[in-house]
Write an enzyme that holds these catalytic residues in place. Structure first.
Site, PDB file in Angstrom:
ATOM      1  N   HIS A   1       0.838  -1.195   0.000  1.00  0.00           N
ATOM      2  CA  HIS A   1       0.000   0.000   0.000  1.00  0.00           C
ATOM      3  C   HIS A   1       0.878   1.253   0.000  1.00  0.00           C
ATOM      4  O   HIS A   1       2.051   1.210   0.386  1.00  0.00           O
ATOM      5  CB  HIS A   1      -0.879   0.040   1.252  1.00  0.00           C
ATOM      6  CG  HIS A   1      -1.941  -1.012   1.296  1.00  0.00           C
ATOM      7  ND1 HIS A   1      -1.767  -2.218   1.944  1.00  0.00           N
ATOM      8  CD2 HIS A   1      -3.203  -1.037   0.786  1.00  0.00           C
ATOM      9  CE1 HIS A   1      -2.876  -2.944   1.833  1.00  0.00           C
ATOM     10  NE2 HIS A   1      -3.765  -2.246   1.134  1.00  0.00           N
TER      11      HIS A   1
ATOM     12  N   CYS B   1      -5.461   1.625  13.623  1.00  0.00           N
ATOM     13  CA  CYS B   1      -6.414   2.500  14.314  1.00  0.00           C
ATOM     14  C   CYS B   1      -6.949   3.536  13.334  1.00  0.00           C
ATOM     15  O   CYS B   1      -6.296   3.876  12.344  1.00  0.00           O
ATOM     16  CB  CYS B   1      -5.754   3.202  15.508  1.00  0.00           C
ATOM     17  SG  CYS B   1      -4.274   4.150  15.091  1.00  0.00           S
TER      18      CYS B   1
END
Length: 286
Positions: free
Chosen positions: A173, A277
Protein backbone atom coordinates in the site's frame (compact mmCIF):
# COMPACT_ATOMS: atom_id res chain seq x y z
CA UNK A 1 -7.16 23.07 7.17
CA UNK A 2 -3.41 22.45 7.56
CA UNK A 3 -3.49 24.36 10.86
CA UNK A 4 -5.87 21.81 12.40
CA UNK A 5 -3.92 18.81 11.18
CA UNK A 6 -3.33 16.24 13.91
CA UNK A 7 -6.20 17.31 16.18
CA UNK A 8 -8.12 14.17 17.21
CA UNK A 9 -10.48 13.16 19.99
CA UNK A 10 -11.02 9.44 19.39
CA UNK A 11 -9.28 6.34 18.12
CA UNK A 12 -11.20 3.30 16.88
CA UNK A 13 -9.39 -0.02 17.17
CA UNK A 14 -10.30 -3.68 16.77
CA UNK A 15 -10.44 -5.89 19.86
CA UNK A 16 -8.66 -9.17 19.33
CA UNK A 17 -9.93 -12.56 20.46
CA UNK A 18 -8.24 -14.10 23.52
CA UNK A 19 -6.43 -16.56 21.26
CA UNK A 20 -4.99 -16.01 17.82
CA UNK A 21 -4.24 -18.76 15.33
CA UNK A 22 -1.39 -18.77 12.89
CA UNK A 23 -2.06 -16.90 9.67
CA UNK A 24 -0.50 -16.79 6.28
CA UNK A 25 1.84 -13.89 5.58
CA UNK A 26 0.77 -10.91 3.56
CA UNK A 27 2.44 -7.83 2.18
CA UNK A 28 4.45 -5.89 4.71
CA UNK A 29 7.53 -6.33 6.84
CA UNK A 30 8.21 -10.00 7.37
CA UNK A 31 4.94 -10.99 5.74
CA UNK A 32 6.12 -12.74 2.63
CA UNK A 33 5.54 -16.38 1.87
CA UNK A 34 7.64 -18.62 4.06
CA UNK A 35 8.13 -15.95 6.73
CA UNK A 36 7.77 -16.73 10.41
CA UNK A 37 4.14 -16.59 11.58
CA UNK A 38 3.11 -13.98 14.16
CA UNK A 39 3.64 -14.81 17.84
CA UNK A 40 0.09 -14.43 19.25
CA UNK A 41 1.13 -13.59 22.82
CA UNK A 42 3.70 -11.04 21.67
CA UNK A 43 1.19 -9.53 19.24
CA UNK A 44 -1.32 -9.08 22.07
CA UNK A 45 1.28 -7.33 24.21
CA UNK A 46 2.38 -4.99 21.44
CA UNK A 47 -1.17 -4.06 20.52
CA UNK A 48 -1.99 -3.48 24.18
CA UNK A 49 0.94 -1.09 24.45
CA UNK A 50 -0.19 0.74 21.31
CA UNK A 51 -3.69 1.17 22.75
CA UNK A 52 -2.10 2.57 25.90
CA UNK A 53 -0.11 5.06 23.83
CA UNK A 54 -3.30 6.22 22.13
CA UNK A 55 -5.00 6.76 25.49
CA UNK A 56 -2.18 8.14 27.59
CA UNK A 57 0.23 9.87 25.21
CA UNK A 58 -2.24 11.05 22.57
CA UNK A 59 -5.06 11.66 25.09
CA UNK A 60 -7.63 9.93 22.90
CA UNK A 61 -10.78 8.10 23.85
CA UNK A 62 -10.23 4.59 22.48
CA UNK A 63 -13.24 2.70 21.19
CA UNK A 64 -12.78 -1.01 20.50
CA UNK A 65 -14.86 -2.82 17.90
CA UNK A 66 -15.60 -6.45 18.77
CA UNK A 67 -13.33 -9.19 17.39
CA UNK A 68 -13.92 -10.21 13.80
CA UNK A 69 -12.90 -13.25 11.75
CA UNK A 70 -9.45 -12.98 10.26
CA UNK A 71 -7.27 -12.86 13.35
CA UNK A 72 -4.59 -10.17 13.21
CA UNK A 73 -5.60 -9.12 9.72
CA UNK A 74 -8.98 -7.95 11.06
CA UNK A 75 -7.28 -5.21 13.07
CA UNK A 76 -6.35 -3.35 9.87
CA UNK A 77 -9.16 -0.83 10.33
CA UNK A 78 -7.55 1.84 8.19
CA UNK A 79 -8.38 -0.23 5.13
CA UNK A 80 -12.10 0.10 5.90
CA UNK A 81 -12.50 3.88 6.06
CA UNK A 82 -11.05 7.23 5.05
CA UNK A 83 -11.84 9.85 7.68
CA UNK A 84 -11.35 13.59 7.28
CA UNK A 85 -13.06 16.35 9.21
CA UNK A 86 -16.68 15.50 9.80
CA UNK A 87 -16.92 12.89 7.05
CA UNK A 88 -15.97 9.23 6.80
CA UNK A 89 -15.90 7.24 3.57
CA UNK A 90 -16.43 3.53 4.06
CA UNK A 91 -14.19 1.89 1.49
CA UNK A 92 -14.60 -1.13 -0.75
CA UNK A 93 -11.67 -3.33 0.33
CA UNK A 94 -9.95 -5.47 -2.26
CA UNK A 95 -10.47 -8.43 0.06
CA UNK A 96 -14.19 -9.03 -0.41
CA UNK A 97 -14.28 -11.07 2.81
CA UNK A 98 -13.59 -7.90 4.79
CA UNK A 99 -16.60 -6.00 3.51
CA UNK A 100 -18.86 -7.58 6.13
CA UNK A 101 -16.93 -5.57 8.75
CA UNK A 102 -18.21 -2.25 7.41
CA UNK A 103 -21.57 -2.41 9.19
CA UNK A 104 -20.19 -2.38 12.74
CA UNK A 105 -17.73 0.36 11.84
CA UNK A 106 -20.52 2.46 10.32
CA UNK A 107 -22.47 2.24 13.58
CA UNK A 108 -19.54 3.58 15.61
CA UNK A 109 -18.80 6.40 13.17
CA UNK A 110 -22.43 7.48 13.16
CA UNK A 111 -22.48 7.46 16.97
CA UNK A 112 -19.58 9.91 16.80
CA UNK A 113 -21.72 12.18 14.59
CA UNK A 114 -19.66 11.74 11.46
CA UNK A 115 -21.31 11.95 8.08
CA UNK A 116 -20.79 8.45 6.70
CA UNK A 117 -20.48 7.88 2.95
CA UNK A 118 -19.98 4.66 1.03
CA UNK A 119 -18.34 3.53 -2.19
CA UNK A 120 -21.21 2.55 -4.46
CA UNK A 121 -19.22 1.69 -7.61
CA UNK A 122 -19.04 -2.11 -7.74
CA UNK A 123 -16.05 -1.85 -10.05
CA UNK A 124 -14.04 0.10 -7.48
CA UNK A 125 -11.55 -1.32 -5.02
CA UNK A 126 -10.26 0.95 -2.29
CA UNK A 127 -8.13 0.21 0.76
CA UNK A 128 -7.75 3.13 3.16
CA UNK A 129 -4.07 2.29 3.61
CA UNK A 130 -3.58 3.60 0.08
CA UNK A 131 -4.92 7.05 1.03
CA UNK A 132 -2.60 9.71 2.41
CA UNK A 133 -4.14 12.98 3.63
CA UNK A 134 -1.52 15.68 4.11
CA UNK A 135 -3.70 18.31 5.74
CA UNK A 136 -3.92 20.06 2.38
CA UNK A 137 -4.75 17.37 -0.19
CA UNK A 138 -5.20 13.64 -0.76
CA UNK A 139 -2.86 11.25 -2.51
CA UNK A 140 -4.36 7.89 -3.44
CA UNK A 141 -2.01 5.03 -4.26
CA UNK A 142 -2.91 2.92 -7.27
CA UNK A 143 -1.82 -0.49 -6.06
CA UNK A 144 -2.90 -4.14 -6.16
CA UNK A 145 -5.47 -3.11 -3.53
CA UNK A 146 -6.83 0.17 -4.94
CA UNK A 147 -7.80 1.03 -8.50
CA UNK A 148 -8.60 4.29 -10.27
CA UNK A 149 -12.32 3.91 -9.66
CA UNK A 150 -11.58 3.65 -5.95
CA UNK A 151 -9.59 6.88 -6.18
CA UNK A 152 -12.55 8.52 -7.92
CA UNK A 153 -14.70 7.58 -4.92
CA UNK A 154 -12.31 9.50 -2.66
CA UNK A 155 -12.51 12.52 -4.95
CA UNK A 156 -16.32 12.37 -4.93
CA UNK A 157 -16.44 12.13 -1.13
CA UNK A 158 -13.97 14.94 -0.37
CA UNK A 159 -14.66 17.51 -3.05
CA UNK A 160 -13.12 20.38 -1.10
CA UNK A 161 -9.66 18.87 -1.59
CA UNK A 162 -7.44 18.03 -4.51
CA UNK A 163 -7.16 14.26 -4.97
CA UNK A 164 -4.21 12.93 -6.98
CA UNK A 165 -3.30 9.35 -7.87
CA UNK A 166 0.15 7.90 -7.30
CA UNK A 167 1.40 4.61 -8.77
CA UNK A 168 2.61 2.26 -6.03
CA UNK A 169 5.19 -0.39 -6.82
CA UNK A 170 6.37 -3.31 -4.76
CA UNK A 171 2.99 -4.93 -4.11
CA UNK A 172 2.15 -2.97 -0.95
CA UNK A 173 0.00 0.00 0.00
CA UNK A 174 1.01 3.65 -0.35
CA UNK A 175 1.20 4.07 3.42
CA UNK A 176 3.33 0.97 3.85
CA UNK A 177 6.29 3.30 3.29
CA UNK A 178 5.04 6.84 3.95
CA UNK A 179 2.90 9.00 6.25
CA UNK A 180 2.79 12.48 7.73
CA UNK A 181 5.45 12.91 10.43
CA UNK A 182 4.35 16.50 11.18
CA UNK A 183 2.35 19.20 9.41
CA UNK A 184 3.76 19.59 5.89
CA UNK A 185 6.37 16.86 6.54
CA UNK A 186 6.19 13.53 4.71
CA UNK A 187 8.04 10.59 6.22
CA UNK A 188 9.20 8.33 3.42
CA UNK A 189 11.12 5.09 3.14
CA UNK A 190 14.20 4.62 1.00
CA UNK A 191 13.20 1.84 -1.38
CA UNK A 192 12.90 2.47 -5.10
CA UNK A 193 9.10 2.19 -4.83
CA UNK A 194 9.01 4.78 -2.05
CA UNK A 195 11.25 7.19 -3.92
CA UNK A 196 9.20 6.91 -7.10
CA UNK A 197 5.99 7.54 -5.18
CA UNK A 198 7.46 10.61 -3.48
CA UNK A 199 8.66 12.03 -6.80
CA UNK A 200 5.16 11.58 -8.20
CA UNK A 201 3.60 13.35 -5.20
CA UNK A 202 6.05 16.23 -5.48
CA UNK A 203 5.28 16.64 -9.19
CA UNK A 204 1.52 16.51 -8.62
CA UNK A 205 1.37 18.97 -5.73
CA UNK A 206 1.53 22.76 -5.73
CA UNK A 207 2.84 22.66 -2.16
CA UNK A 208 6.47 22.10 -1.21
CA UNK A 209 6.45 19.47 1.54
CA UNK A 210 9.41 18.78 3.75
CA UNK A 211 10.90 15.33 3.35
CA UNK A 212 11.89 13.02 6.21
CA UNK A 213 13.72 10.10 4.63
CA UNK A 214 14.12 7.00 6.78
CA UNK A 215 16.27 4.00 5.85
CA UNK A 216 13.52 1.44 6.45
CA UNK A 217 10.25 1.50 4.50
CA UNK A 218 8.02 0.25 7.38
CA UNK A 219 9.41 3.01 9.61
CA UNK A 220 8.04 5.53 7.12
CA UNK A 221 4.60 4.83 8.55
CA UNK A 222 4.09 6.74 11.80
CA UNK A 223 1.34 8.58 13.68
CA UNK A 224 1.34 12.33 14.32
CA UNK A 225 -1.17 13.95 16.67
CA UNK A 226 -1.59 17.09 18.75
CA UNK A 227 -3.04 16.04 22.11
CA UNK A 228 -5.28 18.80 23.38
CA UNK A 229 -4.27 20.96 20.44
CA UNK A 230 -0.63 21.15 21.60
CA UNK A 231 1.58 23.08 19.21
CA UNK A 232 4.48 20.65 18.97
CA UNK A 233 2.62 17.38 18.82
CA UNK A 234 3.52 13.76 19.42
CA UNK A 235 5.03 11.41 16.87
CA UNK A 236 4.49 7.68 17.41
CA UNK A 237 7.08 5.73 15.45
CA UNK A 238 8.28 2.15 15.14
CA UNK A 239 10.56 1.07 17.95
CA UNK A 240 14.36 1.36 17.73
CA UNK A 241 14.59 -2.37 18.48
CA UNK A 242 12.84 -2.97 15.16
CA UNK A 243 14.43 -0.21 13.08
CA UNK A 244 17.46 1.22 14.89
CA UNK A 245 18.76 3.04 11.82
CA UNK A 246 15.57 5.14 11.53
CA UNK A 247 15.50 6.50 15.09
CA UNK A 248 18.13 9.16 14.45
CA UNK A 249 16.07 10.49 11.55
CA UNK A 250 12.95 10.92 13.71
CA UNK A 251 15.02 12.87 16.24
CA UNK A 252 15.46 15.55 13.58
CA UNK A 253 11.75 16.46 13.58
CA UNK A 254 11.62 19.76 15.50
CA UNK A 255 9.26 20.34 18.40
CA UNK A 256 7.66 16.89 18.62
CA UNK A 257 7.69 14.36 21.43
CA UNK A 258 8.80 10.95 20.15
CA UNK A 259 7.01 7.82 21.36
CA UNK A 260 8.23 4.41 20.14
CA UNK A 261 5.82 1.53 19.58
CA UNK A 262 6.70 -1.99 18.48
CA UNK A 263 4.54 -3.73 15.89
CA UNK A 264 6.71 -6.59 14.66
CA UNK A 265 4.08 -9.31 14.96
CA UNK A 266 1.10 -7.58 13.35
CA UNK A 267 3.48 -6.33 10.64
CA UNK A 268 3.81 -9.95 9.52
CA UNK A 269 0.27 -9.73 8.13
CA UNK A 270 0.79 -6.30 6.57
CA UNK A 271 -0.03 -4.04 9.53
CA UNK A 272 1.45 -0.57 9.99
CA UNK A 273 0.94 1.84 12.87
CA UNK A 274 -1.67 3.85 11.00
CA UNK A 275 -3.52 0.76 9.81
CA UNK A 276 -4.19 -0.43 13.37
CA UNK A 277 -6.41 2.50 14.31
CA UNK A 278 -8.71 5.15 12.90
CA UNK A 279 -7.98 8.58 14.36
CA UNK A 280 -10.83 11.08 14.16
CA UNK A 281 -12.29 14.21 15.64
CA UNK A 282 -15.77 13.78 17.04
CA UNK A 283 -18.27 16.25 15.68
CA UNK A 284 -20.29 18.27 18.21
CA UNK A 285 -23.89 17.24 18.78
CA UNK A 286 -26.21 19.07 16.34
Amino acid sequence: MAGSFGHYTHAVVRALPPTLGEEEGEEGAGGGPGGAPPDPAKAQRQLGVLAGVLRQRLALQVLALPPAPGGLRALLLEDLAVVQGGAALLTRPWRAARRHELGSLRAVLEELNLRVLTVTDEGATLDGSDVLFTGREFFVGISPWTNHRGAEAVADAFRDFTVSTVPVGGGGHLKSFCSMAAPDTIAIGSSDAARRALRAMEQLSDHAYKRLSVPDDPAGNCLFARPGGAAGGVLVHRSPEEFPDSLQTFQKVPGVTLVPAALSEAAKVGAALSSCCLLLHRRPQP
